[in-house]
Design a protein around this motif. Structure first.
Motif, PDB file in Angstrom:
ATOM      1  N   THR A 106       0.831  -1.215   0.000  1.00 48.63           N
ATOM      2  CA  THR A 106       0.000   0.000   0.000  1.00 48.63           C
ATOM      3  C   THR A 106       0.862   1.259   0.000  1.00 48.63           C
ATOM      4  OG1 THR A 106      -1.730  -1.185   1.206  1.00 48.63           O
ATOM      5  CG2 THR A 106      -1.878   1.214   1.157  1.00 48.63           C
ATOM      6  N   ARG A 110       1.043   4.108  -2.966  1.00 49.23           N
ATOM      7  CA  ARG A 110       0.795   5.540  -2.745  1.00 49.23           C
ATOM      8  C   ARG A 110       1.983   6.391  -3.184  1.00 49.23           C
ATOM      9  NH1 ARG A 110      -2.790   6.162   2.816  1.00 49.23           N
ATOM     10  NH2 ARG A 110      -4.376   4.617   2.260  1.00 49.23           N
ATOM     11  N   LYS A 113       1.716   6.495  -6.936  1.00 55.27           N
ATOM     12  CA  LYS A 113       0.533   7.299  -7.276  1.00 55.27           C
ATOM     13  C   LYS A 113       0.836   8.787  -7.095  1.00 55.27           C
ATOM     14  CE  LYS A 113      -3.955   6.936  -8.328  1.00 55.27           C
ATOM     15  NZ  LYS A 113      -4.414   6.224  -9.544  1.00 55.27           N
ATOM     16  N   VAL A 264       4.869  10.674   1.712  1.00 60.03           N
ATOM     17  CA  VAL A 264       3.897   9.580   1.759  1.00 60.03           C
ATOM     18  C   VAL A 264       4.122   8.703   2.987  1.00 60.03           C
ATOM     19  CG1 VAL A 264       3.123   7.467   0.604  1.00 60.03           C
ATOM     20  CG2 VAL A 264       3.497   9.548  -0.736  1.00 60.03           C
ATOM     21  N   PHE A 268       1.307   8.113   6.185  1.00 64.36           N
ATOM     22  CA  PHE A 268       0.570   6.850   6.097  1.00 64.36           C
ATOM     23  C   PHE A 268       0.172   6.360   7.485  1.00 64.36           C
ATOM     24  CE2 PHE A 268       0.630   2.098   5.487  1.00 64.36           C
ATOM     25  CZ  PHE A 268      -0.536   2.051   4.745  1.00 64.36           C
TER      26      PHE A 268
END
Length: 390
Positions: A106, A110, A113, A264, A268
Motif C-alpha cells: 500500500t 501511494r 501514485k 507519503v 501513512f
C-alpha cells in the motif's frame, strides 16, 4: 489450444473473479464452464478427469490427494495468478513475505501514485488481479501482494520481486516449513537478468529466496536506511519502519523523488487490522491488530506498545511454534494481563474491567481466526464494534 470444458475449483473471491474473466475472454469463447465447490456439491473433488482445464483457487492445497492424482494422470491445472501473469501488460511488482505485505504494498502504491504513475494495487490485498487486467497498459505498474497460496507452483515471476520477513506460517495448509519456503520462492526462481530483486538482509529466509533469483539484487539493510527515521512515521514499531524502508527503496529505484517518498511514508496511517488505533475511551487506548495471525506478529505488537498493556490473544492453530510469543510475554513487564482463548466478547469485557486510565487494550491474537470467525477482518470488525459500544 481452445479449451472446451473448464472447471473453476473453489468459488470464493478469486473463483468468482475467474468466472468474470472467462466470460469476457476471447481465449475461452464458447467454453463450457462449471463450478466445483463444496458449498455446491460435496463430491466436488471427484470429477477432474472430465475437464480440459481446471482453474484452482488459492485456498485448496496442491497436495490435496484428488488434485495430486489428477496431476499424475495429466489433467491440466492453472490458477488465476498464472492466467494474470500470462496476459498482464506493463511492469509487475510482486511483494511476498509472512507479514508486512499489505503495508509495504500500500505504501509503495501511494508513493508511485503521488508521482503520477499509472499504478494498480491487487492480489491478496483484496482486489483479485484478473479484475484489473483489462485496464493495464504497457506503461502501467501493478503492485501485487502475493501469498504463498497464490504463487505456489507459479511458472512466472514478477519483473520486480520484493521479499519481506519470512517466518513459519500456514503449516496447517503447507505440509511443512520447507514447502512454505518453496512456495514463496516462486517469486524469484523465474526472474531473468533484466529483473530486480529486493530483500531484507536481516532475514535468512528472505536471503535464501533471493539467492534463487537471476535478477539484479538489492539487499535492503534497515540499519543503514537514512531517508527517514522511525519517529517520522505514524506507524508504530520497528517492523513497520522496516516495511516503510522497503517500500521507499523500491520507489527510489523506480524514480520517485525522495521528497515524495518521505511525505507519503510520514503521512501513512496504516491498513485496517494491523496495529490499528481505534479509539481512546475512559482514558484507555484500544488497538486492533487482528491481522496478527502468527506469534511473531504479536511479538512485534507487544514490542511496539510500551504502555501498560492488556492483551487479548488466541485462536485457531496454524501448527507453528509459539515459543517466541511465550518468551516475549514473559519478558514484557508492561503486560498487565493476558486474556487468551475465550470468546472475544468475554475477553474484551474482562480486559475492560481490569483496564485503568493510561492502559492499552490490544487485540493481537497470534493465531488464525477460524475458531470463532470467517477471517481476521471479521474478527477485527467485531473488536471495533465492542470498542464502539464502550
Amino acid at each position: 489450444m481452445q479449451h472446451k470444458k473448464i472447471a473453476i475449483l473453489g468459488f470464493g473471491k478469486e473463483g468468482q473473479s475467474a468466472l468474470r474473466f472467462l466470460k469476457k475472454s476471447r481465449d475461452f469463447k464458447n467454453a463450457v464452464i462449471n463450478l466445483l465447490d463444496k458449498k455446491i456439491d460435496e463430491h466436488y473433488l471427484d470429477r477432474f478427469s472430465s475437464y480440459d482445464l481446471i482453474i484452482k483457487s488459492p485456498g485448496i492445497p496442491w497436495h490435496t490427494p484428488e488434485i495430486a492424482r489428477a496431476l499424475r494422470k495429466g489433467v491440466k491445472f492453472t490458477t488465476s495468478t498464472a492466467l494474470f501473469f500470462e496476459r498482464a501488460e506493463g511492469t509487475l511488482i510482486g511483494i511476498t513475505g509472512t507479514k508486512g505485505k499489505g503495508t509495504t504494498a500500500t505504501m509503495l502504491y501511494r508513493m508511485l501514485k503521488a508521482h503520477r504513475k499509472n499504478v494498480f494495487l491487487a492480489g491478496n490485498i483484496g482486489v483479485p488481479m484478473l479484475d484489473i487486467l483489462p485496464r493495464l497498459q504497457k506503461k502501467s505498474f501493478t503492485i501485487l501482494e502475493l501469498s504463498s497460496f497464490q504463487i505456489e507452483r507459479l511458472p512466472y515471476s514478477p519483473h520486480t520481486a520484493v521479499v519481506l520477513d519470512i517466518f513459519p506460517d500456514h503449516l496447517n495448509y503447507h505440509r511443512n516449513f520447507s514447502e512454505y519456503i518453496k512456495a514463496k520462492a516462486s517469486i524469484a526462481k523465474h526472474q531473468t537478468q533484466n529483473d530486480e530483486m529486493f530483500f531484507f538482509t536481516h532475514n535468512r529466509y528472505a536471503k535464501q529466496i533471493a539467492n534463487k533469483s537471476s535478477a539484479k539484487k538489492h539487499a535492503v539493510d534497515v540499519k543503514k536506511f537514512a531517508l527517514f527515521q522511525p519517529n517520522d512515521l505514524r506507524l508504530l514499531g520497528p517492523h513497520n519502519f522496516a516495511n516503510a524502508a522497503m517500500a521507499a527503496s523500491v520507489a527510489l529505484s523506480l524514480g520517485v523523488p525522495p521528497g515524495i517518498i518521505k511525505k507519503v511514508a510520514s503521512s501513512f496511517k496504516g491498513n485496517p487490522h494491523r496495529l490499528e488505533f481505534i479509539a481512546k475511551k475512559r482514558g484507555i487506548a484500544f488497538y486492533n491488530d487482528s491481522a496478527a495471525t502468527i506469534p511473531q506478529a504479536t511479538v512485534a505488537a507487544i514490542q511496539s506498545l510500551k504502555k501498560p498493556l492488556l492483551l487479548i490473544m488466541g485462536g485457531a492453530s496454524k501448527n507453528v511454534d509459539d515459543t517466541p510469543l511465550k518468551g516475549a510475554i514473559t519478558a514484557a513487564p508492561h503486560i498487565k494481563k493476558v486474556f487468551a482463548n475465550m470468546k472475544l466478547r468475554d475477553a474484551f469485557a474482562a480486559a475492560l474491567k481490569k483496564a485503568e486510565k493510561g492502559d492499552v487494550v490490544l487485540l493481537s491474537p497470534g493465531a488464525a481466526s477460524f475458531d470463532q470467525f470467517c477471517n481476521y477482518e471479521e474478527r477485527g470488525n467485531a473488536f471495533k464494534k465492542l470498542v464502539k459500544n464502550v
